[in-house]
Design a protein around this motif. Structure first.
Motif, short mmCIF file in Angstrom:
data_model
loop_
_atom_site.label_atom_id
_atom_site.label_comp_id
_atom_site.label_asym_id
_atom_site.label_seq_id
_atom_site.Cartn_x
_atom_site.Cartn_y
_atom_site.Cartn_z
N LEU A 95 0.87 -1.18 0.00
CA LEU A 95 0.00 0.00 0.00
C LEU A 95 0.90 1.22 0.00
O LEU A 95 1.72 1.39 0.91
CB LEU A 95 -0.89 0.00 1.24
CG LEU A 95 -1.62 1.32 1.56
CD1 LEU A 95 -2.63 1.67 0.47
CD2 LEU A 95 -2.31 1.24 2.92
N GLU A 96 0.80 2.05 -1.05
CA GLU A 96 1.56 3.30 -1.06
C GLU A 96 0.65 4.46 -0.74
O GLU A 96 -0.39 4.65 -1.37
CB GLU A 96 2.25 3.55 -2.41
CG GLU A 96 3.09 4.83 -2.33
CD GLU A 96 3.80 5.22 -3.60
OE1 GLU A 96 4.48 6.26 -3.55
OE2 GLU A 96 3.68 4.52 -4.61
N LEU A 97 1.07 5.27 0.23
CA LEU A 97 0.32 6.46 0.63
C LEU A 97 1.02 7.69 0.06
O LEU A 97 2.25 7.80 0.13
CB LEU A 97 0.27 6.55 2.16
CG LEU A 97 -0.29 5.33 2.89
CD1 LEU A 97 -0.19 5.54 4.40
CD2 LEU A 97 -1.72 5.04 2.47
N GLY A 98 0.24 8.62 -0.47
CA GLY A 98 0.83 9.81 -1.07
C GLY A 98 1.59 9.49 -2.34
O GLY A 98 2.70 9.97 -2.57
N ALA A 99 0.96 8.69 -3.21
CA ALA A 99 1.65 8.16 -4.39
C ALA A 99 1.84 9.17 -5.51
O ALA A 99 2.60 8.92 -6.45
CB ALA A 99 0.86 6.95 -4.93
N THR A 110 1.89 -6.61 -5.88
CA THR A 110 0.56 -6.09 -6.12
C THR A 110 0.44 -4.79 -5.34
O THR A 110 0.77 -4.75 -4.15
CB THR A 110 -0.52 -7.08 -5.65
OG1 THR A 110 -0.37 -8.30 -6.40
CG2 THR A 110 -1.92 -6.52 -5.88
N VAL A 111 -0.02 -3.73 -5.99
CA VAL A 111 0.06 -2.40 -5.40
C VAL A 111 -1.31 -1.74 -5.34
O VAL A 111 -2.07 -1.76 -6.32
CB VAL A 111 1.02 -1.49 -6.21
CG1 VAL A 111 1.11 -0.10 -5.57
CG2 VAL A 111 2.40 -2.13 -6.31
N HIS A 112 -1.62 -1.16 -4.18
CA HIS A 112 -2.75 -0.25 -4.06
C HIS A 112 -2.18 1.10 -3.66
O HIS A 112 -1.39 1.19 -2.70
CB HIS A 112 -3.76 -0.72 -3.01
CG HIS A 112 -4.95 0.19 -2.90
ND1 HIS A 112 -5.83 0.40 -3.93
CD2 HIS A 112 -5.40 0.96 -1.86
CE1 HIS A 112 -6.77 1.25 -3.56
NE2 HIS A 112 -6.53 1.61 -2.30
N ALA A 113 -2.51 2.15 -4.39
CA ALA A 113 -1.93 3.46 -4.17
C ALA A 113 -3.02 4.49 -3.87
O ALA A 113 -4.11 4.43 -4.44
CB ALA A 113 -1.13 3.90 -5.40
N THR A 114 -2.70 5.43 -2.98
CA THR A 114 -3.64 6.51 -2.67
C THR A 114 -2.92 7.85 -2.72
O THR A 114 -1.70 7.95 -2.51
CB THR A 114 -4.28 6.35 -1.28
OG1 THR A 114 -3.30 6.62 -0.26
CG2 THR A 114 -4.84 4.95 -1.08
N ASP A 115 -3.68 8.89 -2.98
CA ASP A 115 -3.19 10.27 -2.91
C ASP A 115 -4.41 11.17 -2.79
O ASP A 115 -5.50 10.79 -3.21
CB ASP A 115 -2.39 10.64 -4.16
CG ASP A 115 -1.54 11.90 -3.95
OD1 ASP A 115 -0.36 11.76 -3.59
OD2 ASP A 115 -2.08 13.02 -4.13
N PHE A 116 -4.23 12.37 -2.22
CA PHE A 116 -5.40 13.24 -2.09
C PHE A 116 -5.62 14.12 -3.32
O PHE A 116 -6.54 14.92 -3.35
CB PHE A 116 -5.37 14.05 -0.80
CG PHE A 116 -4.32 15.14 -0.67
CD1 PHE A 116 -3.35 15.37 -1.62
CD2 PHE A 116 -4.32 15.95 0.46
CE1 PHE A 116 -2.41 16.37 -1.48
CE2 PHE A 116 -3.39 16.96 0.63
CZ PHE A 116 -2.43 17.16 -0.35
N SER A 117 -4.79 13.95 -4.36
CA SER A 117 -4.96 14.71 -5.60
C SER A 117 -5.65 13.87 -6.67
O SER A 117 -5.07 12.89 -7.15
CB SER A 117 -3.59 15.16 -6.13
OG SER A 117 -3.70 15.60 -7.47
N VAL A 168 -1.91 -2.38 -10.50
CA VAL A 168 -2.00 -1.25 -9.57
C VAL A 168 -3.44 -0.78 -9.51
O VAL A 168 -4.05 -0.51 -10.54
CB VAL A 168 -1.10 -0.09 -10.01
CG1 VAL A 168 -1.25 1.09 -9.04
CG2 VAL A 168 0.35 -0.52 -10.11
N THR A 169 -4.00 -0.69 -8.32
CA THR A 169 -5.27 -0.02 -8.12
C THR A 169 -4.98 1.29 -7.40
O THR A 169 -3.99 1.41 -6.68
CB THR A 169 -6.26 -0.86 -7.29
OG1 THR A 169 -5.67 -1.16 -6.02
CG2 THR A 169 -6.58 -2.16 -8.02
N ALA A 170 -5.84 2.28 -7.61
CA ALA A 170 -5.55 3.61 -7.05
C ALA A 170 -6.85 4.27 -6.63
O ALA A 170 -7.89 4.10 -7.26
CB ALA A 170 -4.83 4.47 -8.09
N ALA A 171 -6.76 5.05 -5.55
CA ALA A 171 -7.93 5.74 -5.02
C ALA A 171 -7.54 7.09 -4.46
O ALA A 171 -6.44 7.27 -3.92
CB ALA A 171 -8.59 4.90 -3.92
#
Length: 217
Positions: free
Chosen positions: A50-54, A69-76, A94-97
């Protein structure tokens, strides 16, 4: 700016504007911190990250190319949109939210093997918000899970320069940073196994950072 005088709200608009005006601004090559973290994750048998601030995803895409396997998040939303498109083009897992780390992480308890955050914890977050985020990271990690994060620290050339917002947060050129002391690093590792606090430098000035590796026992 938030009600208590910190620039947290304005920073979200700052990054959204930056990613929109400068797509892929950090390039396609991974950060040195992500390369180092990938070796740590492999050594601990991690399969998912899990990457935070990707941001726009250079490190998330790197981890996926390394077999994670990667799940990535960012507030932008702009950054996440660029990440999703790059992952789609490359056919990478990669999934992203879009997510603001001041809110609970959007994962179940004990569902991640590793969490990576490059220069996220040293954004315009209060110490209380940082502590709450680290508690959330611990919640979503499985037993033995690994947390690798990087922060600018109080030995950095920009510490004490620019506009001060209290709580070791200084704003320089429109960019606010919470500079970490070693005491804060140690306190965030209470109840964890603290494996490493690795100093390194990045970019102009240069920025002085620590890469911290800690694990759930």
């Amino acid at each position: 700016m938030s009600a208590d005088g910190r620039p947290a709200g304005g920073q979200r608009a700052h990054w959204e504007r930056t990613y929109t005006e400068h797509p892929g601004m950090y390039g396609e090559q991974p950060s040195a911190a992500a390369v180092h973290a990938a070796g740590i994750f492999r050594a601990h048998g991690v399969r998912d990250v899990l990457e935070l601030g990707a941001g726009h995803g250079r490190d998330a895409l790197f981890f996926a190319r390394q077999g994670f396997t990667v799940h990535a998040t960012d507030f932008s939303p702009a950054g996440i949109g660029q990440l999703r498109e790059a992952a789609r083009r490359a056919g990478l897992p990669v999934t992203a939210a879009v997510h603001d780390v001041r809110q609970p992480l959007p994962l179940p308890d004990r569902s991640a093997g590793a969490v990576f955050a490059h220069m996220l914890l040293c954004m315009a977050l209060s110490t209380a918000e940082i502590r709450a985020l680290v508690a959330e990271v611990r919640r979503v990690l499985r037993p033995g899970g690994v947390f690798v994060y990087t922060v600018r620290h109080t030995g950095d050339g920009h510490f004490g320069a620019g506009v001060g917002h209290g709580d070791d947060i200084w704003e320089h050129g429109g960019f606010a940073v919470h500079f970490f002391s070693r005491a804060l690093v140690d306190s965030l590792a209470e109840g964890w196994v603290l494996d490493e606090v690795r100093p390194f430098e990045e970019g102009e000035l240069p920025r002085r950072l620590w890469e911290i590796t800690q694990r759930i026992p």
